[in-house]
Design a protein around this motif. Structure first.
Motif, mmCIF file in Angstrom:
data_model
loop_
_atom_site.group_PDB
_atom_site.id
_atom_site.type_symbol
_atom_site.label_atom_id
_atom_site.label_comp_id
_atom_site.label_asym_id
_atom_site.label_seq_id
_atom_site.Cartn_x
_atom_site.Cartn_y
_atom_site.Cartn_z
ATOM 1 N N TRP A 157 0.836 -1.185 0.000
ATOM 2 C CA TRP A 157 0.000 0.000 0.000
ATOM 3 C C TRP A 157 0.872 1.237 0.000
ATOM 4 C CZ3 TRP A 157 -3.110 -1.384 5.040
ATOM 5 C CH2 TRP A 157 -3.776 -2.612 4.853
ATOM 6 N N GLY A 159 1.135 4.651 1.989
ATOM 7 C CA GLY A 159 0.641 5.260 3.213
ATOM 8 C C GLY A 159 0.129 4.216 4.187
ATOM 9 N N SER A 160 -0.547 4.676 5.216
ATOM 10 C CA SER A 160 -0.979 3.776 6.291
ATOM 11 C C SER A 160 -2.453 3.389 6.195
ATOM 12 C CB SER A 160 -0.735 4.452 7.656
ATOM 13 O OG SER A 160 -1.434 5.689 7.727
ATOM 14 N N LYS A 161 -3.203 4.056 5.311
ATOM 15 C CA LYS A 161 -4.628 3.772 5.221
ATOM 16 C C LYS A 161 -4.878 2.663 4.207
ATOM 17 C CE LYS A 161 -6.171 8.350 6.644
ATOM 18 N NZ LYS A 161 -6.999 9.523 6.297
ATOM 19 N N ARG A 162 -5.699 1.737 4.601
ATOM 20 C CA ARG A 162 -5.995 0.579 3.761
ATOM 21 C C ARG A 162 -6.788 1.005 2.522
ATOM 22 N NH1 ARG A 162 -6.766 -5.042 4.443
ATOM 23 N NH2 ARG A 162 -8.440 -5.905 3.130
ATOM 24 N N ILE A 178 6.196 -1.724 0.427
ATOM 25 C CA ILE A 178 5.679 -0.375 0.659
ATOM 26 C C ILE A 178 5.650 0.346 -0.693
ATOM 27 C CG2 ILE A 178 6.059 1.857 1.785
ATOM 28 C CD1 ILE A 178 7.584 0.389 3.960
#
Length: 361
Positions: A157, A159-162, A178
């Protein structure tokens, strides 16, 4: 006793900075045969541009600190190509009157590349500009849209948001699981066509005359997203529905991914995407830029002199004309293949019609 803020330069100057320079080489010939039945112009060119100003430091070792000129004349590029113009002019009798006609077609092939760019030696080849076309686009590689939750679980992905179903899936080029700037590179073609062409048709008969111009291009790519000159990506009205409260093309809504339309060409509809992942410049938004356009057309009629001389007029011509009359391309409707790289500030070319009369006294 107030505090005084000192002034100091934030960059290291380069007193030897100069203009870039170009060496141009050209050879060609002109040919006319059979009383203008055939005309030919042929040119081969090669341009070598050097001392191009570029930012310094990418290939400097850390031991240098930052005490070196910020900008230097180091980059080099070249361009080579062929210009060809073929013409034909003739006449024949039509209903007892002479019909004069002609055609001119020009074809240009031009290819450019960076011979040397101040690339960092510590990045992979796909992030280096040396050897790539001038104007190459820095983009991610997209592998379609996410179709299942399992596919999201096993993917990298940004960033950290799914991501969600119907979001764009990006390729993890360096294998670190990443998606970031290390997975971005210079892929595909420039938005500057390698091949451009134009065709002019003209003629006159019995007072009537016409002139038509077609233009076209091959081997270029058009991005529906934008990468601005500061390196920031953004969606555009061509890739984000109702961006900035503006009108949107129908294809974004009608062709969007939905649970009942998993084969949709465009990402899912969303008022507020998780982190603008669908707006990154990527191969997902790249389209083939080839096109043929009827750039202009004019039809006129010159009134016979025996009708207008009594009014003191030596010549009178009535005409109608139009520009950008139609375009054939593989782009979604409403996208101009001649648009620049950044599209948000671009006002599309308009289809126009005009008529008039030209008088000579």
């Amino acid at each position: 006793n107030g505090q005084v803020n000192p002034l100091y330069p934030s960059l290291t100057e380069n007193p030897n900075l100069t203009w870039e320079k170009t060496r141009t080489h050209n050879i060609g010939f002109d040919l006319t045969m059979w009383r203008d039945l055939l005309t030919l112009e042929f040119d081969v060119f090669y341009n070598y541009t050097y001392d191009i100003i570029g930012q310094n430091g990418a290939d400097m070792p850390p031991s240098m600190g930052s005490h070196y000129p910020t900008y230097i004349n180091r980059n080099r590029a070249d361009a080579k190509g062929i210009d060809v113009m073929i013409g034909h002019r003739n006449d024949f009798k039509l209903a007892g009157r002479t019909f004069n006609y002609g055609a001119k077609m020009n074809i240009t092939w031009a290819k450019n590349r960076w011979l040397r760019y101040n690339d960092s030696p510590n990045v992979p080849d796909y992030q280096k500009l040396t050897g790539k076309p001038v104007g190459a686009q820095s983009i991610f590689i997209a592998d379609g849209l996410f179709q299942t939750e399992e596919e999201i679980d096993n993917a990298a992905w940004r960033g950290s948001k799914r991501p969600r179903l119907g979001d764009i899936k990006y390729r993890d080029l360096n294998g670190d699981n990443i998606i970031d700037e290390k997975d971005r590179g210079y892929f595909g073609k420039s938005n500057r066509p390698e091949f451009t062409t134009g065709l002019t048709l003209y003629g006159n008969w019995n007072g009537f005359d016409f002139n038509v111009l077609f233009t076209g291009a091959l081997k270029s790519e058009v991005s529906m997203a934008s990468t601005y000159y500061n390196g920031n990506d953004d969606t555009t009205i061509l890739s984000r529905l109702f961006k900035s409260n503006s009108n949107s093309p129908r294809y974004l809504a009608e062709g969007a991914w939905r649970p009942d339309n998993t084969g949709g060409e465009y990402p899912r509809l969303s008022v507020n995407p998780p982190n603008n992942d669908n707006g990154w410049a990527s191969t997902f938004w790249i389209r083939d830029g080839k096109y043929i356009r009827l750039k202009s057309a004019q039809i006129g009629y010159t009134i016979p002199s025996n009708i207008i001389t009594k009014a003191g007029i030596s010549q009178a011509r009535i005409f109608v004309e139009g520009s950008n009359l139609f375009t054939l391309s593989g782009l979604p409707e409403g996208i101009d293949p001649e648009m620049p790289q950044v599209t948000n500030a671009y006002y599309p070319q308009q289809r126009t019609y005009m008529g008039g009369i030209s008088l000579t006294f």
